[in-house]
Design a protein around this motif. Sequence first.
Motif, PDB file in Angstrom:
ATOM      1  N   LEU A  66      -3.663  -7.930   2.858  1.00  0.00           N
ATOM      2  CA  LEU A  66      -2.172  -8.374   2.981  1.00  0.00           C
ATOM      3  C   LEU A  66      -1.152  -7.132   3.205  1.00  0.00           C
ATOM      4  O   LEU A  66      -0.319  -6.801   3.980  1.00  0.00           O
ATOM      5  N   ALA A  67      -1.610  -6.245   1.971  1.00  0.00           N
ATOM      6  CA  ALA A  67      -0.411  -5.098   2.222  1.00  0.00           C
ATOM      7  C   ALA A  67      -0.916  -4.187   3.085  1.00  0.00           C
ATOM      8  O   ALA A  67       0.301  -3.487   3.897  1.00  0.00           O
ATOM      9  N   ALA A  68      -2.162  -4.021   3.698  1.00  0.00           N
ATOM     10  CA  ALA A  68      -2.490  -3.048   4.611  1.00  0.00           C
ATOM     11  C   ALA A  68      -1.807  -3.500   5.990  1.00  0.00           C
ATOM     12  O   ALA A  68      -1.510  -2.886   7.033  1.00  0.00           O
ATOM     13  N   TYR A  69      -1.520  -5.016   6.055  1.00  0.00           N
ATOM     14  CA  TYR A  69      -0.935  -5.780   7.225  1.00  0.00           C
ATOM     15  C   TYR A  69       0.582  -5.700   6.785  1.00  0.00           C
ATOM     16  O   TYR A  69       1.286  -6.692   7.881  1.00  0.00           O
ATOM     17  N   ASP A  70       1.078  -5.178   6.084  1.00  0.00           N
ATOM     18  CA  ASP A  70       2.481  -5.557   5.641  1.00  0.00           C
ATOM     19  C   ASP A  70       2.923  -7.005   5.710  1.00  0.00           C
ATOM     20  O   ASP A  70       4.120  -7.163   6.052  1.00  0.00           O
ATOM     21  N   ALA A  71       2.092  -7.698   5.082  1.00  0.00           N
ATOM     22  CA  ALA A  71       2.548  -9.230   5.151  1.00  0.00           C
ATOM     23  C   ALA A  71       2.843  -9.583   3.523  1.00  0.00           C
ATOM     24  O   ALA A  71       2.980 -10.692   3.133  1.00  0.00           O
ATOM     25  N   LEU A  72       3.325  -8.574   2.624  1.00  0.00           N
ATOM     26  CA  LEU A  72       3.562  -8.907   1.406  1.00  0.00           C
ATOM     27  C   LEU A  72       4.789  -8.775   1.308  1.00  0.00           C
ATOM     28  O   LEU A  72       5.768  -7.783   1.959  1.00  0.00           O
ATOM     29  N   PRO A  73       5.740  -9.376   0.491  1.00  0.00           N
ATOM     30  CA  PRO A  73       7.079  -9.408   0.289  1.00  0.00           C
ATOM     31  C   PRO A  73       7.438  -8.043  -0.536  1.00  0.00           C
ATOM     32  O   PRO A  73       6.606  -7.669  -1.405  1.00  0.00           O
TER      33      PRO A  73
END
Lengths: 369, 369
Positions: free
Chosen positions: B321-328
């Motif tokens: 999720l971090a790799a796809y910038d999907a974390l707040p």
Amino acid sequence: MWIPDSFANQPLGANSASAPRIGNGFGPPRQTRTLDVVVSRGGTVESRHRVHAAVVSADGVLVDAARDPELSVWWRSCAKPFQVMPLLRSGGFDAFGWGIEELALACASHGGEPEHVAVAARMLERLGLEEGDLACGPHEPLASRGARLARESGQRPTRLHNNCSGKHSAMLARAVHLGASTAGYERPVHVVQRDCLRAVSEWTGVAPDAIPVGMDGCGVSVFALPLANMAWSYARLVQAAAEGDVPSRRVVSAMTSHPFLVGGTDRFDTILMEACGGNVLCKIGAEGVHTFAIVDRGLGIALKVEDGSPRAQYPAVLGLLAAYDALPHPLPDALREHAQRAVRNTRGEPVGVVRVGHADVGDMLERSP
Amino acid sequence: MWIPDSFANQPLGANSASAPRIGNGFGPPRQTRTLDVVVSRGGTVESRHRVHAAVVSADGVLVDAARDPELSVWWRSCAKPFQVMPLLRSGGFDAFGWGIEELALACASHGGEPEHVAVAARMLERLGLEEGDLACGPHEPLASRGARLARESGQRPTRLHNNCSGKHSAMLARAVHLGASTAGYERPVHVVQRDCLRAVSEWTGVAPDAIPVGMDGCGVSVFALPLANMAWSYARLVQAAAEGDVPSRRVVSAMTSHPFLVGGTDRFDTILMEACGGNVLCKIGAEGVHTFAIVDRGLGIALKVEDGSPRAQYPAVLGLLAAYDALPHPLPDALREHAQRAVRNTRGEPVGVVRVGHADVGDMLERSP
């Protein structure tokens, strides 16, 4: 927050190609086997645990191996029989009037049950010390019975419930006997920890400055060693005991004659040593490490589950013991359940199994009468 | 005792080279990465968990992968959003007056807390059925709060506490709505299970006769699928929801707007979905499986921890999720603890960490503000 280096290209373990050793390593194993543990469901492999192992004779021959027998990993609690040696050899152990139960607890990763706590309390009392002198912190008892009894009595776990409290009490005894400060006995620079490193070096055949030292779960020094050296130390320990070395014989005897104190109710090492009647010395370590010895064969064995999972180490340990015909016949139910644990659905119906994947080990356990 | 075949040479997973698929598989991934999770102590890798993953767009492009993106493993609870589809599409769900909470619970692996049990009880009541009609057996609530509350109230866990009781209630509803027998609804030959297989086939793009069917932990059918097809199904689900397909939108909305019912207190999926405010749909499965979707990117992701360990799947999910910038931003503490969990000794001092080993993923989480 401690920031680690990237581990992307870092191999498992603490191997350093440049680390000097006493001797030249072990050379290739005489034979190899597959010890990986698989979790099956519906006839297929659902999960797999990679297992590394070394089987070594007392004279240092690597007779058997799985994956990398010289993988170097943190030895964790398997070092306990050697960590107590300086206290034993120096006469400190007897100076405090400790006996076989105290020795078993000093080598234990105990279950925090009342029997364990009582022995630890007695050890400290004989030293004129108290719970607060222990450097290990409290944690939930490792045995379910220990946790349940503590909860039912409304008791919060104390440092005595820590599974290493026997080891720590012995370390305090060493400090007291040496006339050294008891404060900070857990630090690597303290003479108690330095003595432990020397003892581990002596028994494993690895030079002290080639043994990486880190911090164990209980706060004292933890040592990284190749599996083959771990195995060798246990083979040498049981051989020394058989040949009459008194401290060795006391350690082996205490652990094998008081398996309940070494582990506890429903604990693997306890069940195994009770079943093997003195012929197997066995000590679990955290993160999937296990070291054990078969007395009548003079063999030491060490293994590491690559992902650190306990559910894989039990079938792997039993698989190796079966391969060397060191398990009792018939196999007690409690051991059979650890050798190949049925995976059950919530109605109790078996749907799979956790066992060593390779036929010549896994099947051997199945066919045990 | 069920005797399995030798698994020595059997690869992980249910791959069959001869299994036909709709389409031709996914071809090579556009990029690959390392997602293995490592446990470090004293600066070295103490244990390693191998992680396989696939990232797939709604139109079926394999955009990213770790290890084997077409590894076929039991999908376990990640299939739940599709297992409820036949009931939803047929109008059965609404015929019983069920609402968004019931839908969330139908897709849940819930924590067995009072709130979960109450919804499950309500579902059965509306069907005119009772706890005994559920085919799933009782087990200790998965959430610590659930276990504690049950124990404190002196209540033994019932079938309602089973984490799958919502799914099972929905399966019973399907049987009732079809006028089929409710007895045996869990068996693979029953129309309810056959409908689930068809729904899973439809969404994953794998022909029904190419999907191995086994028995899940709760007694109903479990399906083996390639990770890439699992990922594809979740991408298609969130895309269908975005494009206005009503059942899809209801499933996605129920899960993302009621994350507590899908998991529970301190449960990973709950914490994650609460933090991501509807942009992440996430469902855990047993034995280290996880499937999730990033709504605004239209990507589905599936991963499998080879050894089945939960402690590795959380950092792996968050790493992707971090790799796809999907974390707040900032990352909530509860998620940061799952992204890289400190290994502490019993005095609470950090001695190591559990995190994705590769710098470009693991470090990204560390640097999150």
